[in-house]
Motif scaffolding. Structure first.
Motif, PDB file in Angstrom:
ATOM      1  N   LEU A  79      43.840   6.962  22.005  1.00 42.57           N
ATOM      2  CA  LEU A  79      44.980   6.954  21.093  1.00 42.57           C
ATOM      3  C   LEU A  79      45.286   5.570  20.558  1.00 42.57           C
ATOM      4  O   LEU A  79      44.993   4.556  21.203  1.00 42.57           O
ATOM      5  CB  LEU A  79      46.226   7.480  21.827  1.00 42.57           C
ATOM      6  N   PRO A  80      45.920   5.500  19.397  1.00 41.70           N
ATOM      7  CA  PRO A  80      46.437   4.215  18.932  1.00 41.70           C
ATOM      8  C   PRO A  80      47.613   3.780  19.804  1.00 41.70           C
ATOM      9  O   PRO A  80      48.099   4.547  20.649  1.00 41.70           O
ATOM     10  CB  PRO A  80      46.885   4.518  17.498  1.00 41.70           C
ATOM     11  N   ASP A  81      48.103   2.573  19.579  1.00 43.41           N
ATOM     12  CA  ASP A  81      49.167   2.029  20.426  1.00 43.41           C
ATOM     13  C   ASP A  81      50.420   2.889  20.420  1.00 43.41           C
ATOM     14  O   ASP A  81      51.143   2.947  21.421  1.00 43.41           O
ATOM     15  CB  ASP A  81      49.523   0.608  19.974  1.00 43.41           C
ATOM     16  N   ASP A  82      50.694   3.562  19.310  1.00 45.48           N
ATOM     17  CA  ASP A  82      51.903   4.380  19.216  1.00 45.48           C
ATOM     18  C   ASP A  82      51.620   5.865  19.468  1.00 45.48           C
ATOM     19  O   ASP A  82      52.453   6.715  19.179  1.00 45.48           O
ATOM     20  CB  ASP A  82      52.574   4.214  17.857  1.00 45.48           C
ATOM     21  N   GLY A  83      50.461   6.175  20.040  1.00 43.04           N
ATOM     22  CA  GLY A  83      50.119   7.563  20.323  1.00 43.04           C
ATOM     23  C   GLY A  83      50.705   8.041  21.640  1.00 43.04           C
ATOM     24  O   GLY A  83      51.172   7.254  22.467  1.00 43.04           O
ATOM     25  N   LYS A  84      50.685   9.354  21.832  1.00 39.05           N
ATOM     26  CA  LYS A  84      51.273   9.949  23.025  1.00 39.05           C
ATOM     27  C   LYS A  84      50.488  11.199  23.439  1.00 39.05           C
ATOM     28  O   LYS A  84      50.078  11.996  22.602  1.00 39.05           O
ATOM     29  CB  LYS A  84      52.730  10.350  22.752  1.00 39.05           C
ATOM     30  N   VAL A  85      50.297  11.343  24.765  1.00 35.49           N
ATOM     31  CA  VAL A  85      49.774  12.573  25.352  1.00 35.49           C
ATOM     32  C   VAL A  85      50.912  13.260  26.100  1.00 35.49           C
ATOM     33  O   VAL A  85      51.511  12.650  26.998  1.00 35.49           O
ATOM     34  CB  VAL A  85      48.617  12.325  26.340  1.00 35.49           C
ATOM     35  N   VAL A  86      51.222  14.484  25.733  1.00 34.69           N
ATOM     36  CA  VAL A  86      52.123  15.316  26.528  1.00 34.69           C
ATOM     37  C   VAL A  86      51.237  16.189  27.410  1.00 34.69           C
ATOM     38  O   VAL A  86      50.403  16.943  26.905  1.00 34.69           O
ATOM     39  CB  VAL A  86      53.025  16.190  25.641  1.00 34.69           C
ATOM     40  N   THR A  87      51.400  16.067  28.715  1.00 39.20           N
ATOM     41  CA  THR A  87      50.531  16.798  29.635  1.00 39.20           C
ATOM     42  C   THR A  87      51.384  17.633  30.584  1.00 39.20           C
ATOM     43  O   THR A  87      52.440  17.195  31.047  1.00 39.20           O
ATOM     44  CB  THR A  87      49.600  15.837  30.407  1.00 39.20           C
ATOM     45  N   LEU A  88      50.937  18.855  30.849  1.00 38.88           N
ATOM     46  CA  LEU A  88      51.717  19.842  31.588  1.00 38.88           C
ATOM     47  C   LEU A  88      51.065  20.143  32.933  1.00 38.88           C
ATOM     48  O   LEU A  88      49.871  20.452  32.988  1.00 38.88           O
ATOM     49  CB  LEU A  88      51.830  21.140  30.780  1.00 38.88           C
ATOM     50  N   ASP A 109      52.879   4.370  29.438  1.00 44.81           N
ATOM     51  CA  ASP A 109      53.707   4.366  28.226  1.00 44.81           C
ATOM     52  C   ASP A 109      53.202   5.336  27.168  1.00 44.81           C
ATOM     53  O   ASP A 109      53.924   5.640  26.209  1.00 44.81           O
ATOM     54  CB  ASP A 109      53.780   2.956  27.644  1.00 44.81           C
ATOM     55  N   LYS A 110      51.993   5.849  27.342  1.00 43.57           N
ATOM     56  CA  LYS A 110      51.419   6.788  26.378  1.00 43.57           C
ATOM     57  C   LYS A 110      51.432   8.234  26.877  1.00 43.57           C
ATOM     58  O   LYS A 110      50.949   9.116  26.174  1.00 43.57           O
ATOM     59  CB  LYS A 110      49.965   6.410  26.057  1.00 43.57           C
ATOM     60  N   VAL A 111      51.969   8.458  28.075  1.00 46.94           N
ATOM     61  CA  VAL A 111      51.881   9.784  28.687  1.00 46.94           C
ATOM     62  C   VAL A 111      53.280  10.315  28.990  1.00 46.94           C
ATOM     63  O   VAL A 111      54.111   9.624  29.583  1.00 46.94           O
ATOM     64  CB  VAL A 111      51.042   9.754  29.985  1.00 46.94           C
ATOM     65  N   ASP A 112      53.503  11.552  28.605  1.00 51.09           N
ATOM     66  CA  ASP A 112      54.730  12.288  28.934  1.00 51.09           C
ATOM     67  C   ASP A 112      54.316  13.485  29.772  1.00 51.09           C
ATOM     68  O   ASP A 112      53.811  14.479  29.251  1.00 51.09           O
ATOM     69  CB  ASP A 112      55.429  12.732  27.642  1.00 51.09           C
ATOM     70  N   LEU A 113      54.494  13.381  31.091  1.00 46.49           N
ATOM     71  CA  LEU A 113      54.089  14.446  32.001  1.00 46.49           C
ATOM     72  C   LEU A 113      55.271  15.388  32.214  1.00 46.49           C
ATOM     73  O   LEU A 113      56.349  14.966  32.629  1.00 46.49           O
ATOM     74  CB  LEU A 113      53.603  13.873  33.326  1.00 46.49           C
ATOM     75  N   ARG A 114      55.051  16.676  31.939  1.00 41.73           N
ATOM     76  CA  ARG A 114      56.079  17.696  32.135  1.00 41.73           C
ATOM     77  C   ARG A 114      55.697  18.537  33.348  1.00 41.73           C
ATOM     78  O   ARG A 114      54.605  19.117  33.389  1.00 41.73           O
ATOM     79  CB  ARG A 114      56.188  18.591  30.895  1.00 41.73           C
ATOM     80  N   LEU A 115      56.610  18.631  34.319  1.00 45.98           N
ATOM     81  CA  LEU A 115      56.359  19.374  35.546  1.00 45.98           C
ATOM     82  C   LEU A 115      56.960  20.766  35.452  1.00 45.98           C
ATOM     83  O   LEU A 115      58.120  20.926  35.069  1.00 45.98           O
ATOM     84  CB  LEU A 115      56.954  18.627  36.742  1.00 45.98           C
ATOM     85  N   GLY A 116      56.191  21.785  35.839  1.00 40.88           N
ATOM     86  CA  GLY A 116      56.681  23.158  35.856  1.00 40.88           C
ATOM     87  C   GLY A 116      55.651  24.113  35.302  1.00 40.88           C
ATOM     88  O   GLY A 116      54.568  23.700  34.851  1.00 40.88           O
ATOM     89  N   PRO A 117      55.934  25.410  35.321  1.00 43.28           N
ATOM     90  CA  PRO A 117      55.010  26.390  34.740  1.00 43.28           C
ATOM     91  C   PRO A 117      54.740  26.063  33.276  1.00 43.28           C
ATOM     92  O   PRO A 117      55.682  25.814  32.504  1.00 43.28           O
ATOM     93  CB  PRO A 117      55.765  27.719  34.897  1.00 43.28           C
ATOM     94  N   ALA A 118      53.481  26.075  32.901  1.00 41.92           N
ATOM     95  CA  ALA A 118      53.109  25.607  31.566  1.00 41.92           C
ATOM     96  C   ALA A 118      53.758  26.437  30.458  1.00 41.92           C
ATOM     97  O   ALA A 118      54.158  25.883  29.425  1.00 41.92           O
ATOM     98  CB  ALA A 118      51.586  25.622  31.413  1.00 41.92           C
ATOM     99  N   LEU A 119      53.862  27.739  30.661  1.00 41.90           N
ATOM    100  CA  LEU A 119      54.442  28.566  29.606  1.00 41.90           C
ATOM    101  C   LEU A 119      55.907  28.206  29.372  1.00 41.90           C
ATOM    102  O   LEU A 119      56.390  28.232  28.232  1.00 41.90           O
ATOM    103  CB  LEU A 119      54.294  30.047  29.942  1.00 41.90           C
ATOM    104  N   GLN A 120      56.613  27.838  30.436  1.00 43.26           N
ATOM    105  CA  GLN A 120      57.994  27.380  30.268  1.00 43.26           C
ATOM    106  C   GLN A 120      58.035  26.025  29.578  1.00 43.26           C
ATOM    107  O   GLN A 120      58.894  25.781  28.720  1.00 43.26           O
ATOM    108  CB  GLN A 120      58.694  27.311  31.624  1.00 43.26           C
ATOM    109  N   SER A 121      57.131  25.141  29.966  1.00 43.46           N
ATOM    110  CA  SER A 121      57.090  23.813  29.340  1.00 43.46           C
ATOM    111  C   SER A 121      56.741  23.911  27.859  1.00 43.46           C
ATOM    112  O   SER A 121      57.280  23.161  27.034  1.00 43.46           O
ATOM    113  CB  SER A 121      56.071  22.928  30.058  1.00 43.46           C
TER     114      SER A 121
END
Length: 221
Positions: A79-88, A109-121
């Motif tokens: 990713l570029p410097d301002d990119g983001k990965v949302v991971t479930l 700083d590039k990762v947003d980890l969401r915890l929980g059942p993926a369909l809910q996330s």
């Protein structure tokens, strides 16, 4: 040709094309030490994901299925410097290991980890007006493949690349009458992609350190 040869060729690919990477080696070692299943993508597959991010020019990536974050790190690096990965991720222990690995790799700083059942996330992401995502990587519980693909379409736009892992399953995808839920999920992925008019896709069989498997890849028209 044996699995031993496939593994040796994978080792050759990595030694010939990649720089030594002690950080990613440490990530895999941490995953083993913490008892995570050894089902990460291979190094060659991780590099492919990173290249797909770069080829697509992606800034927003969605990953369904984090495990220890090995594939997440590969994609974040593309990713570029301002990119983001949302991971479930469903499992709290896996998420803790992954967060530690993101810090180790310098990509927190590039990762947003969401915890929980993926369909809910996924529903939460839609309610937040997240996306549309440029690339979506599906590598979670296989029986939910059609549900994840359906959500991917809702969170995508024209040009979004969708990659669905583990769809060949040592050739068992040919088994129309099998009771293996993972095979049923793999076949469901083919049915979804083949039946969705907005998707143009193919599948690639792979052999290597992970054995005989493959992934489907599609682009949203």
């Amino acid at each position: 040709m044996s699995g031993k040869t496939w593994t040796a060729v994978d080792d050759y690919i990595v030694s010939s094309l990649f720089e030594p990477d002690p950080v990613l080696d440490a990530v895999l070692a941490a995953n083993r030490q913490q008892g995570l299943p050894a089902i990460d993508v291979s190094a060659a597959q991780g590099k492919l994901l990173s290249l797909l991010v770069r080829i697509r020019g992606a800034k927003e990536v969605l990953e369904i299925g984090t495990l220890g974050g090995y594939s997440t790190i590969w994609m974040a690096r593309g990713l570029p410097d301002d990119g983001k990965v949302v991971t479930l991720e469903l499992e709290p222990h896996h998420a803790r290991v992954a967060r530690s690995n993101f810090e180790r790799a310098g990509v927190s700083d590039k990762v947003d980890l969401r915890l929980g059942p993926a369909l809910q996330s996924l529903a939460a992401l839609e309610s937040e007006n997240a996306g549309p995502f440029d690339l979506i990587f599906i590598d979670a519980d296989k029986p939910n493949n059609p549900n994840y693909l359906s959500w991917a379409m809702r969170l995508a736009r024209s040009g979004t690349v969708i990659v669905c892992d583990n769809v060949i399953r040592d050739g068992a995808v040919l088994n129309e009458d099998g009771a293996d839920a993972n095979v049923v999920g793999a076949r469901a992925a083919f049915s979804f992609i083949g039946g969705e008019k907005r998707l143009d896709g193919t599948a690639i069989q792979t052999v290597g350190v992970k054995g005989y498997d493959g992934f489907a890849i599609a682009i949203v028209d």
